[in-house]
Design a protein around this motif. Structure first.
Motif, PDB file in Angstrom:
ATOM      1  N   LEU A  62       0.829  -1.203   0.000  1.00 33.29           N
ATOM      2  CA  LEU A  62       0.000   0.000   0.000  1.00 33.29           C
ATOM      3  C   LEU A  62       0.866   1.258   0.000  1.00 33.29           C
ATOM      4  O   LEU A  62       0.593   2.214  -0.736  1.00 33.29           O
ATOM      5  CB  LEU A  62      -0.916   0.000   1.225  1.00 33.29           C
ATOM      6  CG  LEU A  62      -1.852   1.199   1.381  1.00 33.29           C
ATOM      7  CD1 LEU A  62      -2.941   1.170   0.316  1.00 33.29           C
ATOM      8  CD2 LEU A  62      -2.474   1.216   2.774  1.00 33.29           C
ATOM      9  N   CYS A  63       1.916   1.254   0.805  1.00 34.58           N
ATOM     10  CA  CYS A  63       2.802   2.422   0.868  1.00 34.58           C
ATOM     11  C   CYS A  63       3.519   2.637  -0.462  1.00 34.58           C
ATOM     12  O   CYS A  63       3.624   3.773  -0.946  1.00 34.58           O
ATOM     13  CB  CYS A  63       3.820   2.245   1.991  1.00 34.58           C
ATOM     14  SG  CYS A  63       3.117   2.350   3.651  1.00 34.58           S
TER      15      CYS A  63
ATOM     16  N   ILE B  52       1.019   5.314  -2.034  1.00 32.21           N
ATOM     17  CA  ILE B  52       1.579   6.607  -1.620  1.00 32.21           C
ATOM     18  C   ILE B  52       2.750   6.994  -2.514  1.00 32.21           C
ATOM     19  O   ILE B  52       2.697   7.992  -3.235  1.00 32.21           O
ATOM     20  CB  ILE B  52       2.018   6.583  -0.139  1.00 32.21           C
ATOM     21  CG1 ILE B  52       0.823   6.302   0.774  1.00 32.21           C
ATOM     22  CG2 ILE B  52       2.662   7.925   0.238  1.00 32.21           C
ATOM     23  CD1 ILE B  52       1.173   6.224   2.253  1.00 32.21           C
ATOM     24  N   ASN B  53       3.817   6.206  -2.492  1.00 30.10           N
ATOM     25  CA  ASN B  53       5.037   6.597  -3.207  1.00 30.10           C
ATOM     26  C   ASN B  53       4.817   6.735  -4.713  1.00 30.10           C
ATOM     27  O   ASN B  53       5.168   7.758  -5.318  1.00 30.10           O
ATOM     28  CB  ASN B  53       6.150   5.583  -2.934  1.00 30.10           C
ATOM     29  CG  ASN B  53       6.454   5.436  -1.458  1.00 30.10           C
ATOM     30  OD1 ASN B  53       6.176   6.332  -0.662  1.00 30.10           O
ATOM     31  ND2 ASN B  53       7.016   4.308  -1.068  1.00 30.10           N
ATOM     32  N   ALA B  54       4.247   5.702  -5.321  1.00 29.61           N
ATOM     33  CA  ALA B  54       4.088   5.720  -6.780  1.00 29.61           C
ATOM     34  C   ALA B  54       3.056   6.749  -7.225  1.00 29.61           C
ATOM     35  O   ALA B  54       3.263   7.471  -8.212  1.00 29.61           O
ATOM     36  CB  ALA B  54       3.698   4.324  -7.274  1.00 29.61           C
ATOM     37  N   THR B  55       1.940   6.836  -6.507  1.00 26.57           N
ATOM     38  CA  THR B  55       0.907   7.787  -6.924  1.00 26.57           C
ATOM     39  C   THR B  55       1.357   9.230  -6.707  1.00 26.57           C
ATOM     40  O   THR B  55       1.069  10.105  -7.528  1.00 26.57           O
ATOM     41  CB  THR B  55      -0.415   7.543  -6.172  1.00 26.57           C
ATOM     42  OG1 THR B  55      -0.181   7.593  -4.763  1.00 26.57           O
ATOM     43  CG2 THR B  55      -1.019   6.212  -6.541  1.00 26.57           C
TER      44      THR B  55
ATOM     45  N   SER C 216       7.266   6.452   4.264  1.00 26.51           N
ATOM     46  CA  SER C 216       6.528   6.968   3.102  1.00 26.51           C
ATOM     47  C   SER C 216       5.990   8.369   3.361  1.00 26.51           C
ATOM     48  O   SER C 216       5.980   9.217   2.459  1.00 26.51           O
ATOM     49  CB  SER C 216       5.376   6.022   2.744  1.00 26.51           C
ATOM     50  OG  SER C 216       5.866   4.803   2.235  1.00 26.51           O
ATOM     51  N   LEU C 217       5.540   8.637   4.586  1.00 25.26           N
ATOM     52  CA  LEU C 217       5.036   9.972   4.914  1.00 25.26           C
ATOM     53  C   LEU C 217       6.163  11.005   4.922  1.00 25.26           C
ATOM     54  O   LEU C 217       5.981  12.141   4.471  1.00 25.26           O
ATOM     55  CB  LEU C 217       4.323   9.947   6.267  1.00 25.26           C
ATOM     56  CG  LEU C 217       3.027   9.137   6.319  1.00 25.26           C
ATOM     57  CD1 LEU C 217       2.465   9.117   7.737  1.00 25.26           C
ATOM     58  CD2 LEU C 217       1.988   9.680   5.338  1.00 25.26           C
ATOM     59  N   VAL C 218       7.321  10.614   5.430  1.00 27.03           N
ATOM     60  CA  VAL C 218       8.479  11.517   5.384  1.00 27.03           C
ATOM     61  C   VAL C 218       8.806  11.857   3.934  1.00 27.03           C
ATOM     62  O   VAL C 218       9.010  13.022   3.574  1.00 27.03           O
ATOM     63  CB  VAL C 218       9.704  10.880   6.078  1.00 27.03           C
ATOM     64  CG1 VAL C 218      10.955  11.717   5.826  1.00 27.03           C
ATOM     65  CG2 VAL C 218       9.464  10.742   7.577  1.00 27.03           C
TER      66      VAL C 218
ATOM     67  N   ASP D 150       6.299  14.260   2.292  1.00 24.66           N
ATOM     68  CA  ASP D 150       6.381  15.666   2.706  1.00 24.66           C
ATOM     69  C   ASP D 150       7.722  16.311   2.376  1.00 24.66           C
ATOM     70  O   ASP D 150       7.793  17.529   2.227  1.00 24.66           O
ATOM     71  CB  ASP D 150       6.111  15.768   4.211  1.00 24.66           C
ATOM     72  CG  ASP D 150       5.908  17.208   4.675  1.00 24.66           C
ATOM     73  OD1 ASP D 150       5.505  18.051   3.851  1.00 24.66           O
ATOM     74  OD2 ASP D 150       6.148  17.490   5.864  1.00 24.66           O
ATOM     75  N   THR D 151       8.782  15.526   2.262  1.00 27.12           N
ATOM     76  CA  THR D 151      10.101  16.121   2.021  1.00 27.12           C
ATOM     77  C   THR D 151      10.547  16.020   0.563  1.00 27.12           C
ATOM     78  O   THR D 151      11.479  16.723   0.163  1.00 27.12           O
ATOM     79  CB  THR D 151      11.180  15.450   2.898  1.00 27.12           C
ATOM     80  OG1 THR D 151      11.245  14.056   2.591  1.00 27.12           O
ATOM     81  CG2 THR D 151      10.877  15.643   4.378  1.00 27.12           C
ATOM     82  N   VAL D 152       9.894  15.175  -0.222  1.00 30.11           N
ATOM     83  CA  VAL D 152      10.301  14.996  -1.620  1.00 30.11           C
ATOM     84  C   VAL D 152       9.140  15.272  -2.574  1.00 30.11           C
ATOM     85  O   VAL D 152       9.169  16.223  -3.356  1.00 30.11           O
ATOM     86  CB  VAL D 152      10.855  13.574  -1.860  1.00 30.11           C
ATOM     87  CG1 VAL D 152      11.165  13.363  -3.343  1.00 30.11           C
ATOM     88  CG2 VAL D 152      12.107  13.346  -1.025  1.00 30.11           C
ATOM     89  N   HIS D 153       8.093  14.457  -2.497  1.00 29.56           N
ATOM     90  CA  HIS D 153       7.015  14.558  -3.486  1.00 29.56           C
ATOM     91  C   HIS D 153       6.260  15.882  -3.405  1.00 29.56           C
ATOM     92  O   HIS D 153       5.772  16.383  -4.425  1.00 29.56           O
ATOM     93  CB  HIS D 153       6.044  13.388  -3.315  1.00 29.56           C
ATOM     94  CG  HIS D 153       6.674  12.052  -3.540  1.00 29.56           C
ATOM     95  ND1 HIS D 153       7.350  11.733  -4.696  1.00 29.56           N
ATOM     96  CD2 HIS D 153       6.754  10.949  -2.742  1.00 29.56           C
ATOM     97  CE1 HIS D 153       7.806  10.495  -4.621  1.00 29.56           C
ATOM     98  NE2 HIS D 153       7.464  10.005  -3.445  1.00 29.56           N
TER      99      HIS D 153
END
Length: 229
Positions: free
Chosen positions: A84-85, A89-92, A145-147, A150-153
């Motif tokens: 899911l992450c 999160i990451n890919a989307t 994934s949350l970091v 917020d710090t990259v995507h």
């Protein structure tokens, strides 16, 4: 344990320090020597390069008396959270910020990302941790994934999108709470994250870059002295 530089020093994301391990493990290895790697000091060969397997093996063999990160019977749930992450999160988030995508593609990706965050928000509004009342490897997967979100995507999303991402109070309160735990916050390398991002990213900076969700620096260690030393 060998700590590698934040930015790989070779082509294709290669770390030159890892090349001897790859060459010892595969005859005439021609690929990139990438991290992560779990190796056997005695043979000088690679045991695994699959991050989830490495995390699981280290947690089970060296967890000591601490509560297990991979409780028996929860392996499938933890694996599902990892998927899911990565995909939700990451890919989307990456697709939602792609400069070469059209509006429809970015909107679709953002919608998928928000649906994932909404489902996680529902869980964390009812319980302290992702899979119940105790910390597991699933929480580590989600926090990382949350970091990254917020710090990259975030830098490649418009301000409206970032505000919608931030509008999950239980989720981001959970992220802040874990960041305040030294087991998490002490390993935040914000400078390393930024340098990796700028070294590999070819996307355009968007207005979302100015809308930070969590003040990660309040929890990260000051690495200035160690770099100067």
């Amino acid at each position: 344990m060998t700590l590698l530089p934040a930015v790989p020093d070779g082509p294709g994301g290669e770390h030159s320090a890892l090349r001897p391990l790859y060459e010892a493990s595969a005859h005439r290895y021609a690929g990139a020597a990438v991290a992560p790697v779990l190796s056997d000091d005695w043979s000088g060969r690679i045991v695994s390069t699959h991050a989830p397997d490495i995390m699981r093996d280290l947690a089970r063999r060296f967890g000591g008396e601490r509560p297990p990160l991979y409780p028996k019977g929860m392996e499938a749930e933890i694996e599902a959270v990892g998927h899911l992450c990565e995909q939700g999160i990451n890919a989307t988030a990456q697709r939602a910020g792609r400069a070469d995508a059209d509006d429809a593609e970015r909107d679709s990706a953002l919608g998928s990302l928000l649906r994932t965050l909404r489902s996680l928000e529902g869980r964390l509004a009812r319980q302290d941790y992702l899979l119940g009342d105790r910390l597991t490897a699933a929480d580590i997967e989600l926090w990382v994934s949350l970091v990254q979100l917020d710090t990259v995507h975030r830098w490649h999303l418009d301000a409206s999108a970032v505000h919608r991402v931030a509008d999950h109070p239980a989720l981001w309160a959970y992220a802040r709470r874990l960041a305040g735990d030294p087991a998490f916050g002490a390993h935040l390398d914000l400078d390393g994250i930024a340098r990796r991002h700028h070294a590999h990213c070819r996307g355009l900076e968007a207005a979302g870059a100015a809308v930070q969700i969590v003040e990660w620096a309040a929890h990260a260690p000051d690495r200035t002295a160690s770099r100067q030393g």
